[in-house]
Design an enzyme around this catalytic site. Sequence first.
Site, PDB file in Angstrom:
ATOM      1  N   ARG A 164      -7.953  -1.441  11.284  1.00 43.35           N
ATOM      2  CA  ARG A 164      -6.672  -0.916  10.808  1.00 43.35           C
ATOM      3  C   ARG A 164      -6.821   0.208   9.792  1.00 43.35           C
ATOM      4  O   ARG A 164      -7.901   0.550   9.354  1.00 43.35           O
ATOM      5  CB  ARG A 164      -5.836  -2.041  10.220  1.00 43.35           C
ATOM      6  CG  ARG A 164      -6.477  -2.855   9.115  1.00 43.35           C
ATOM      7  CD  ARG A 164      -5.476  -3.909   8.631  1.00 43.35           C
ATOM      8  NE  ARG A 164      -6.047  -4.803   7.651  1.00 43.35           N
ATOM      9  CZ  ARG A 164      -6.555  -6.003   7.931  1.00 43.35           C
ATOM     10  NH1 ARG A 164      -6.578  -6.445   9.161  1.00 43.35           N
ATOM     11  NH2 ARG A 164      -7.052  -6.749   6.965  1.00 43.35           N
ATOM     12  N   GLU A 221     -10.485  -2.732   4.015  1.00 45.13           N
ATOM     13  CA  GLU A 221      -9.216  -2.135   4.415  1.00 45.13           C
ATOM     14  C   GLU A 221      -9.114  -0.719   3.838  1.00 45.13           C
ATOM     15  O   GLU A 221      -9.888  -0.324   2.973  1.00 45.13           O
ATOM     16  CB  GLU A 221      -8.046  -2.972   3.861  1.00 45.13           C
ATOM     17  CG  GLU A 221      -8.110  -4.440   4.251  1.00 45.13           C
ATOM     18  CD  GLU A 221      -6.902  -5.251   3.782  1.00 45.13           C
ATOM     19  OE1 GLU A 221      -6.343  -5.974   4.611  1.00 45.13           O
ATOM     20  OE2 GLU A 221      -6.510  -5.166   2.607  1.00 45.13           O
ATOM     21  N   PHE A 225       1.767  -0.981   9.949  1.00 46.88           N
ATOM     22  CA  PHE A 225       0.853  -1.167   8.825  1.00 46.88           C
ATOM     23  C   PHE A 225       0.429   0.196   8.279  1.00 46.88           C
ATOM     24  O   PHE A 225       0.936   1.235   8.672  1.00 46.88           O
ATOM     25  CB  PHE A 225      -0.363  -1.988   9.279  1.00 46.88           C
ATOM     26  CG  PHE A 225      -0.149  -3.489   9.239  1.00 46.88           C
ATOM     27  CD1 PHE A 225       1.115  -4.051   9.170  1.00 46.88           C
ATOM     28  CD2 PHE A 225      -1.241  -4.349   9.263  1.00 46.88           C
ATOM     29  CE1 PHE A 225       1.305  -5.435   9.124  1.00 46.88           C
ATOM     30  CE2 PHE A 225      -1.077  -5.735   9.218  1.00 46.88           C
ATOM     31  CZ  PHE A 225       0.198  -6.277   9.147  1.00 46.88           C
ATOM     32  N   ASP A 275       0.790  -1.247   0.000  1.00 42.48           N
ATOM     33  CA  ASP A 275       0.000   0.000   0.000  1.00 42.48           C
ATOM     34  C   ASP A 275       0.817   1.290   0.000  1.00 42.48           C
ATOM     35  O   ASP A 275       1.744   1.434   0.806  1.00 42.48           O
ATOM     36  CB  ASP A 275      -0.850   0.098   1.261  1.00 42.48           C
ATOM     37  CG  ASP A 275      -1.570  -1.174   1.613  1.00 42.48           C
ATOM     38  OD1 ASP A 275      -1.446  -2.142   0.883  1.00 42.48           O
ATOM     39  OD2 ASP A 275      -2.252  -1.166   2.651  1.00 42.48           O
TER      40      ASP A 275
HETATM   41  C1  FRU Z   1      -3.829  -3.718   2.545  1.00 39.82           C
HETATM   42  C2  FRU Z   1      -3.238  -4.152   3.871  1.00 39.82           C
HETATM   43  C3  FRU Z   1      -3.654  -3.193   4.974  1.00 39.82           C
HETATM   44  C4  FRU Z   1      -2.559  -3.339   5.964  1.00 39.82           C
HETATM   45  C5  FRU Z   1      -1.359  -3.545   5.084  1.00 39.82           C
HETATM   46  C6  FRU Z   1      -0.316  -4.439   5.663  1.00 39.82           C
HETATM   47  O1  FRU Z   1      -3.145  -4.193   1.444  1.00 39.82           O
HETATM   48  O2  FRU Z   1      -3.633  -5.458   4.169  1.00 39.82           O
HETATM   49  O3  FRU Z   1      -4.929  -3.443   5.512  1.00 39.82           O
HETATM   50  O4  FRU Z   1      -2.430  -2.215   6.775  1.00 39.82           O
HETATM   51  O5  FRU Z   1      -1.836  -4.101   3.880  1.00 39.82           O
HETATM   52  O6  FRU Z   1       0.836  -4.429   4.906  1.00 39.82           O
END
Ligand code: FRU
Length: 603
Positions: A265, A319, A205, A149
């Site tokens: 998250r 997410e 994250f 991300d």
């Molecule tokens: C989305 C995700 C987020 C998380 C991150 C972890 O691709 O799963 O929800 O914060 O990647 O790398």
Amino acid sequence: MKKTLLTAMTALTALGAASAADLRVDCLSPSNTLVRITDPQEKYLLLPVQENAPMAHIRVLSDGRLDETLNITLAQSNIDFYVPLRLTGRDGKDILLDVRTDNTRSNHRDANDAAWSSGLKLSDTFDTSNTEKYRPAYHHTPLYGWMNDPNGMFYKDGLWHLYYQWNPYGSKWENMSWGHSTSKDLIHWDAQEPVLYGDALGAVFSGSSVVDHDNTAGFGNDAVIALFTSAGASQVQSMAHSEDDGMTFRRYEGNPVIAYERESRDPNMFWDAENHRWVLLLASALDHEMLIFTSPDLKEWALTSKFGHGYGAQDGVWECPDLMYLPVVGTDDHKWVLICNINPGGPAGGSGTQYFVGDFDGTTFKCDSEASVTKWIDYGKDYYAAVSFSNAPADRKTLLGWMSNWEYANDVPTRQFRSANSLPRELAVFKGTDGEYYVASVPSPEVDALRGKGTALKGGQLSASARKFALPTANDGICEISFEVELKKGATAEVTLYNAQGEKVAMTLDADKDTFSMDRRESGKVDFSQQFPAVTVAPAHNGTGHYSVRLFIDRSSVEAFAADGHFAMTNLVFPENPYTHISFSSPTKGARLEKAVIWNLKL
Ligand code: FRU
């Protein structure tokens, strides 16, 4: 068993005072090795990696105190590549690596012979020159390592800051940290030092950053405040603050600032000027809801509402949210758009970015559409975790996605780096012919500015025999192609990128279905994942029969945008050789190529 490697005597003085660091490897058992570096003079310890080796766990101690933990596939039989472990800039002087491997070695001698232990190197430099033919030329990539991300992005004083989910120690997902790049034009990126590594609360994250103009958090006017998920035993939200415009961050000592039950998250914040407070969206991943919090100071957060129960695509996990106020094209109106990345369950399988259009009163988001309606920002397979830059000039809502899909992101055929970002795009809202509001996305003005010499192609009626045109040969054929096609009822037009090896990307515009589709089943290397070969289809929301499309080709990606933003499609491709030609044809009557231009890009 002890091995002492004396490294390059870089700092021998005339008086003969040796200051070269001593690197000592003690293999204590088949599953535990200690690496000691006494008073390192070099910046890095280069760690040998073998991608398919079992995972080793390293605890990095600095002057006896635990400084970092990391997971890495240390090379067993052969070295695929090196990654640098930073030695300088730690609190202490002497570094000790406590390396634990799964006990797969049959005996002590085998363990001691593992390629990594004799391949360790101390060095002042780490070579990041590109080794990948699929590395794009005008899309952001990390210099090395895995990326997912984009997160925490903001703009300030002429500079766009892009942080990203990064593994500094390998080219697959692990060790989540925030890598950092900056750009003056969203196209040319400078790699910066990473800003956040995991700590005792967990890996770092996704999250977001804001510029705290009024010093609401107490770290100074214009301090940059980041909130991110600390992913440890649970997922909690932590804060870090930067007083040097996002180049370095310090963690807030009161972390975590939000501890909410369940998997939640990717906090995403913005300033609500009307109510004079911050708003934050948090994805409740498994409950398929976005939690909405407010705060006066970015530290104390109150849950005010939830949105999403039963709405839109409900598969997988929710997410990476975002909430933004967008103008409705051709009117003075605005609508609120809530972005919700979802995986799996995307429009073409796996990851995808859905959105909801509605209203937000400072506390609650209300969706205009029926709960059963699902809308997607991009109909390709490779557009995910898309969020916008905060504090962008002129109220711009500039969105950046991760150009991959969790179905196969770890397996795509690159190694030095894995994954690029999509092109930046600007968002607005338009009213579809069905009366629903949709998001329009067009490439950012910085992308338009790349256009160099344009070669106009001869238009005319399309038939089964293809009109063929050569693509630029420089830079592996990277270019933009714009074309306009007039389709009568019942007509289709086919647009194909191809090379002499028969690798091709076949696109179709269909007037009756009002769709644009892209077939990458024969685009090149496709067999690294069963989910990769695919035909992706977008509703074109056209209504006039006059289709105007922009294609962007950059070594390992093809992005298609309707010129009016009514559809977008992002797909990865891995041709053995670059595509050299484009062809236009039609198996039906009533398809006409009005205008087409191949644009060289000024890079
Ligand atoms: C989305 C995700 C987020 C998380 C991150 C972890 O691709 O799963 O929800 O914060 O990647 O790398």
